[in-house]
Design an enzyme around this catalytic site. Structure first.
Site, short mmCIF file in Angstrom:
data_model
loop_
_atom_site.label_atom_id
_atom_site.label_comp_id
_atom_site.label_asym_id
_atom_site.label_seq_id
_atom_site.Cartn_x
_atom_site.Cartn_y
_atom_site.Cartn_z
N LYS A 165 -0.86 3.64 7.54
CA LYS A 165 -1.94 3.06 8.37
C LYS A 165 -1.62 3.17 9.84
CE LYS A 165 -2.26 -0.26 4.63
NZ LYS A 165 -0.87 -0.59 4.31
N HIS A 204 -5.84 0.55 10.31
CA HIS A 204 -5.29 -0.69 9.73
C HIS A 204 -6.20 -1.91 9.96
CE1 HIS A 204 -1.13 -2.54 8.62
NE2 HIS A 204 -2.11 -3.19 8.05
N TYR A 227 4.79 -1.96 9.57
CA TYR A 227 5.75 -2.63 8.68
C TYR A 227 7.20 -2.41 9.14
CZ TYR A 227 1.70 -2.94 5.49
OH TYR A 227 0.47 -3.17 4.94
N ASP A 263 2.44 2.14 -0.80
CA ASP A 263 1.59 1.78 0.33
C ASP A 263 2.46 1.40 1.53
OD1 ASP A 263 -1.24 1.00 1.27
OD2 ASP A 263 0.00 -0.75 1.80
#
Ligand code: A2P
Length: 318
Positions: free
Chosen positions: A82, A115, A53, A48
């Site tokens: 996302k 997201h 990130y 994921d």
């Protein structure tokens, strides 16, 4: 010992996804490459990711090297990513997606999620001032969803879904085309998402749970937050099953038929979490966890509600 036993979940269109995945939020560059390689060697087939990130370049290198080494093929792997909040406007969705694919060194995503139901101006990573936000009138989620459906039609993502949303928003998106295939939300015994689970069952939506261990690694860990990994019910079941508290929490999520994404960059814990696939909880064990008593949301959305924000933290997850 590596045990490749997987548990698969079936999506509305009949495709399957591995229920246990590796989370990479807060996995730092410098750590996440090894974490992904170790996870793939341990048997994980679901990773994921997300644009925000800030580690997808390194995750992408791990994928490329694992494919080159013959550890697995692209078809063996389920990759989720996302769309970040600053790319919700319809013309921004595709370039943002192409950048994600470039970073991950992939031609397509298995699953692509919106997201958050929150929009930022282009280029904003963290919204600190009211002018960093776009309202939902300025950037309607339905438009973003239509752009996601176009990506799916063009093969950039095999499945599409959303994160941090509930039945109100899911219904709204369905009106703009198709119902999301997956909804990813915070989910653990302190936030079991019971109403969303009922809605998801009715509409054949897969729920994926993030922060299944109670998100103990956040830098902004709040004062007075309950510590899920040391809850007496979880500790008692860990002892009874000769398992670890993390394995009990992961097994609980798997037994409920949700997908689950424990994050770790530690090789021992990556293996430990995967071995939760071998932990069998009885109906009685599940009932003990379901009656745990404590209710808590670790990610309460207050980071999207600085003074003057058009978003109310109590209305994010509807
Ligand atoms: P680390 O990456 O050093 O292993 P969540 O998935 O709920 O957000 O939890 C992730 C946090 O829990 C990270 O800080 C991670 O640290 C830690 N963690 C991951 N697996 C375990 C485990 N099996 N036992 C205890 N802590 C864990």
């Amino acid at each position: 010992m590596t045990d490749n036993k997987q548990k698969m979940l079936t999506l509305r269109n009949g495709d399957t996804l591995p229920a246990l995945g590796l989370g990479t939020w807060l996995s730092r560059p410098g750590e996440v490459y090894q974490a992904v390689r170790v996870a793939l060697e341990a048997g994980y087939r679901h990773i994921d990711c997300a644009a925000i990130y800030h580690n997808q370049d390194e995750v992408g290198r791990a994928f490329a090297d694992a494919f080159r080494a013959g550890d697995l093929t692209r078809e063996d792997l389920w990759v989720t990513s996302k769309l970040w909040n600053d790319s919700h406007l319809k013309d921004d969705v595709r370039p943002a997606t192409q950048e994600i694919l470039r970073q991950l060194q992939l031609d397509y995503l298995d699953l692509y999620l919106i997201h958050w139901p929150i929009a930022f101006r282009k280029g904003v990573t963290t919204a600190r001032n009211p002018e960093d936000f776009l309202t939902l009138q300025e950037a309607p989620l339905e438009d973003t969803w239509q752009a996601m459906q176009a990506l799916k039609a063009d093969g950039l993502a095999t499945h599409i879904g959303v994160s941090n949303m509930g039945p109100v928003r899911l219904r709204l998106l369905q009106k703009a085309g198709e119902m999301p295939a997956v909804v990813q939300v915070e989910c653990h015994p302190y936030l079991p998402q019971t109403a969303l689970r009922d809605f998801a069952a009715e509409h054949q939506i897969i729920i994926t749970g993030y922060s299944p261990l109670g998100s103990p690694g956040r830098h902004n860990l709040g004062e007075g937050e309950p510590h899920l990994l040391s809850d007496p019910v979880i500790l008692g079941l860990a002892e009874a099953h000769d398992a670890t508290p993390a394995q009990i929490l992961i097994a609980w999520a798997l037994t409920r038929g949700t997908a689950v994404l424990p994050k770790s960059v530690n090789p021992g814990r990556i293996h430990e979490n995967f071995a939760a696939l071998q932990v069998n909880l009885s109906g009685e064990d599940m009932a003990r966890i379901d009656n745990i008593g404590t209710q808590w949301r670790y990610l309460d959305g207050s980071f999207f509600s600085p003074p003057g924000s058009p978003y109310d933290k109590d209305e994010i997850y509807i």
